[in-house]
Design a protein around this motif. Structure first.
Motif, PDB file in Angstrom:
ATOM      1  N   GLY B 140       0.794  -1.220   0.000  1.00 49.34           N
ATOM      2  CA  GLY B 140       0.000   0.000   0.000  1.00 49.34           C
ATOM      3  C   GLY B 140       0.825   1.269   0.000  1.00 49.34           C
ATOM      4  N   ASN B 141       2.149   1.153   0.119  1.00 40.93           N
ATOM      5  CA  ASN B 141       3.002   2.354   0.053  1.00 40.93           C
ATOM      6  C   ASN B 141       2.904   2.970  -1.336  1.00 40.93           C
ATOM      7  N   ALA B 142       2.795   4.287  -1.379  1.00 38.06           N
ATOM      8  CA  ALA B 142       2.799   4.987  -2.673  1.00 38.06           C
ATOM      9  C   ALA B 142       4.235   5.058  -3.195  1.00 38.06           C
ATOM     10  N   ARG B 160      13.629  -8.622   0.625  1.00 41.18           N
ATOM     11  CA  ARG B 160      14.522  -7.638   0.010  1.00 41.18           C
ATOM     12  C   ARG B 160      13.998  -7.063  -1.297  1.00 41.18           C
ATOM     13  N   THR B 161      12.879  -7.529  -1.755  1.00 38.69           N
ATOM     14  CA  THR B 161      12.295  -6.998  -2.992  1.00 38.69           C
ATOM     15  C   THR B 161      10.801  -6.787  -2.777  1.00 38.69           C
ATOM     16  N   ALA B 162      10.204  -6.094  -3.723  1.00 35.23           N
ATOM     17  CA  ALA B 162       8.762  -5.861  -3.643  1.00 35.23           C
ATOM     18  C   ALA B 162       8.209  -5.726  -5.049  1.00 35.23           C
ATOM     19  N   ALA B 163       6.923  -6.021  -5.189  1.00 36.67           N
ATOM     20  CA  ALA B 163       6.241  -5.839  -6.469  1.00 36.67           C
ATOM     21  C   ALA B 163       5.395  -4.587  -6.389  1.00 36.67           C
ATOM     22  N   MET B 164       5.380  -3.845  -7.488  1.00 41.26           N
ATOM     23  CA  MET B 164       4.641  -2.584  -7.522  1.00 41.26           C
ATOM     24  C   MET B 164       3.652  -2.614  -8.681  1.00 41.26           C
ATOM     25  N   ASP B 165       2.379  -2.328  -8.409  1.00 37.11           N
ATOM     26  CA  ASP B 165       1.390  -2.135  -9.482  1.00 37.11           C
ATOM     27  C   ASP B 165       1.530  -0.714  -9.986  1.00 37.11           C
ATOM     28  N   LEU B 166       1.713  -0.537 -11.278  1.00 40.21           N
ATOM     29  CA  LEU B 166       1.752   0.814 -11.835  1.00 40.21           C
ATOM     30  C   LEU B 166       0.370   1.458 -11.753  1.00 40.21           C
ATOM     31  N   ARG B 220      -5.073   6.796   2.532  1.00 36.34           N
ATOM     32  CA  ARG B 220      -4.233   5.722   1.956  1.00 36.34           C
ATOM     33  C   ARG B 220      -2.930   6.283   1.411  1.00 36.34           C
ATOM     34  N   PHE B 221      -3.046   7.441   0.752  1.00 35.00           N
ATOM     35  CA  PHE B 221      -1.863   8.031   0.130  1.00 35.00           C
ATOM     36  C   PHE B 221      -1.742   9.480   0.590  1.00 35.00           C
ATOM     37  N   LEU B 255      11.107   3.465 -16.363  1.00 33.41           N
ATOM     38  CA  LEU B 255      11.410   3.668 -14.953  1.00 33.41           C
ATOM     39  C   LEU B 255      12.733   3.018 -14.611  1.00 33.41           C
ATOM     40  N   ARG B 256      13.565   3.719 -13.874  1.00 28.12           N
ATOM     41  CA  ARG B 256      14.825   3.132 -13.454  1.00 28.12           C
ATOM     42  C   ARG B 256      14.972   3.233 -11.933  1.00 28.12           C
ATOM     43  N   PHE B 257      14.785   4.435 -11.392  1.00 26.70           N
ATOM     44  CA  PHE B 257      14.850   4.632  -9.950  1.00 26.70           C
ATOM     45  C   PHE B 257      13.532   5.242  -9.473  1.00 26.70           C
ATOM     46  N   VAL B 258      13.074   4.754  -8.328  1.00 20.75           N
ATOM     47  CA  VAL B 258      11.823   5.268  -7.774  1.00 20.75           C
ATOM     48  C   VAL B 258      12.028   5.555  -6.286  1.00 20.75           C
ATOM     49  N   LEU B 259      11.096   6.308  -5.709  1.00 22.62           N
ATOM     50  CA  LEU B 259      11.099   6.603  -4.278  1.00 22.62           C
ATOM     51  C   LEU B 259       9.819   6.035  -3.677  1.00 22.62           C
ATOM     52  N   ILE B 260       9.978   5.199  -2.655  1.00 19.25           N
ATOM     53  CA  ILE B 260       8.818   4.587  -2.011  1.00 19.25           C
ATOM     54  C   ILE B 260       8.521   5.381  -0.744  1.00 19.25           C
ATOM     55  N   ILE B 261       7.284   5.886  -0.632  1.00 18.63           N
ATOM     56  CA  ILE B 261       6.907   6.692   0.535  1.00 18.63           C
ATOM     57  C   ILE B 261       6.430   5.749   1.627  1.00 18.63           C
ATOM     58  N   LYS B 262       7.163   5.731   2.737  1.00 16.00           N
ATOM     59  CA  LYS B 262       6.795   4.843   3.837  1.00 16.00           C
ATOM     60  C   LYS B 262       5.679   5.490   4.639  1.00 16.00           C
ATOM     61  N   LYS B 263       4.797   4.657   5.173  1.00 19.41           N
ATOM     62  CA  LYS B 263       3.673   5.199   5.966  1.00 19.41           C
ATOM     63  C   LYS B 263       4.175   5.602   7.341  1.00 19.41           C
TER      64      LYS B 263
END
Lengths: 181, 263
Positions: B140-142, B160-166, B220-221, B255-263
């Motif tokens: 659920g992290n944006a 150590r990894t995660a899946a992201m829905d675009l 949520r976001f 996409l190459r690098f992204v930033l995951i916003i932690k809750k």
């Protein structure tokens, strides 16, 4: 010794093809539709020249590698490649009475790419229906991307097959039965 | 039963067992480790392919680069003046907020991640990133790109990894609004083909070109994450709500690098 060597080369070759495909996907992510599915082509080439038991496990391994970076419900690529192997085996051993020919090879690549897309749709649709996976829609598959995938796979098939024959002669010169054509 | 059919049945049985292990979560550490290993082995190859691609792209764009250089040099002058104006506005904003006791603007904790894998078919619009539970990532992290445009939501987390829905995935729904506040609605992905801002009230206005941001409703976001711009507004008489197509701000195919916003 030859059998053990050829088995080792096959598994190493499969792993190298997987690394090649996945690294190309990362480097050319915006051009993904122009990249061939090397593992699918490997399964086609392998099944043309080997028995069903061997082909089944090679397809299983190739599918398991594709599952690492899959966006589908787990097992979709394994199922799809097993379906492709069965299609190719039945076509070349049961349905056609002629020797394998270049034209047949291209037809098999065309069929395998279609079967793979259909198998992915069917597999994910089945698990989506029982609430285990995300919903899928047919337009996601029946689009220009599938056409491009067929064209690119057809274009890459023969170079990859010639490369496999060349490597077979280089590393297994005593095994002359490795050729599909 | 022939040997081949027996092997095929065995393979399908093994597949069923593996699916069971996957659903119960027993296979997750194996998949996670294998992904991390494959991403590690991919890195030098992907780097070499990227450099080769950049080289040929550069050769093909030499003339364009030279022309753009002239245009950009002129823009630097204009933008420098704009930066000075915005810095002044930021200072005024801070002073006013302190004066009204609004407090500091929230700083979101973020984790930088690298995109390590794509599905060959891309139909599901899902990608894999190189951060997971160990770095504090949760479902659920944006996810945004440097620059702040939202690109997806974390759907599955491993060690150590995660899946992201675009954001264009059919799995995504986001409470959104236009930046002017003229319209609010639910933003949905359309099976990887685009974005749709749905359930816009008939008495609200959304203009083509307007920015679409997260509204923050529901918590949520974070609010005010840029998503895209309004494309076409569709309205039919007799319908309760309008719809608007939204063009994503970020290039989701590169996409190459992204930033995951932690809750």
């Amino acid at each position: 010794m030859t059998f053990a060597k050829s088995n080792l080369y096959r598994w190493v070759g499969l792993l190298l093809l997987f690394l090649l495909q996945s690294s190309l996907m990362v480097a050319f992510s915006d051009k993904a539709q122009f990249l061939p599915n090397f593992l699918l082509l490997f399964v086609v080439i392998f099944t043309l020249a080997h028995s069903l038991p061997e082909s089944v496990w090679q397809a299983f391994a190739a599918g398991a590698l594709l599952e690492l970076f899959s966006g589908w419900f787990f097992g979709a690529y394994i199922f799809a490649l097993l379906a492709c192997t069965l299609l190719i085996y039945l076509t070349t051993r049961k349905l056609t009475a002629q020797e394998n020919s270049p034209g047949l090879g291209l037809l098999l690549v065309f069929g395998a790419t279609l079967v793979m897309a259909l198998a992915l749709y069917f597999y994910n649709g089945l698990f989506s229906a029982i609430g285990l996976g995300p919903p899928v829609s047919l337009p996601q598959f029946a689009s220009w991307r599938l056409v491009w995938a067929i064209v690119i796979n057809l274009a890459a098939f023969y170079p990859l097959m010639l490369l496999s024959r060349l490597l077979g002669r280089l590393f297994l010169p005593e095994d002359k039965d490795e050729r599909p054509f | 039963m022939s040997k081949g059919v027996l092997h095929l049945i065995l393979a399908l049985a093994l597949l069923v067992v593996l699916v069971f292990f996957r659903v119960t979560g027993l296979l997750a550490p194996v998949i996670d480790t294998a992904r991390a290993g494959a991403a590690f082995l991919n890195r030098p190859l992907a780097g070499a392919f990227r450099e080769t691609r950049n080289f040929f792209t550069f050769l093909g764009r030499l003339y364009e680069i030279d022309r753009q250089n002239d245009v950009l040099a002129a823009q630097v002058t204009v933008l420098s003046a704009e930066v000075a104006r915005l810095q002044n506005a930021e200072y005024e904003n801070r002073v006013l907020r302190d004066a009204l006791r609004f407090g500091k603007e929230a700083d979101w904790p973020v984790v930088a991640a690298e995109v390590i894998g794509f599905d060959p078919f891309r139909a599901e619009q899902k990608v894999l990133v190189s951060r997971g539970r160990e770095q504090g990532i949760a479902e659920g992290n944006a996810v945004v790109i440097p620059g702040g445009a939202m690109v997806g939501v974390i759907s599955e987390v491993f060690g150590r990894t995660a899946a992201m829905d675009l954001i264009t995935s059919s799995q995504i729904t986001i409470n959104a609004r236009t930046s002017s506040g003229g319209a609010t609605g639910i933003l949905r992905g359309e099976h990887g083909l685009g974005l749709l801002l749905d359930l816009i009230s008939q008495n609200q206005r959304a203009e083509p070109g307007e920015r679409v941001v997260t509204s923050g409703l529901g918590g949520r976001f974070p609010a005010n994450l840029l998503i895209g711009r309004v494309g076409e507004v569709r309205s039919a008489s007799g319908q309760l709500f309008r719809q608007a197509s939204v063009i994503p701000e970020a290039d989701l195919h590169d996409l190459r690098f992204v930033l995951i916003i932690k809750k």
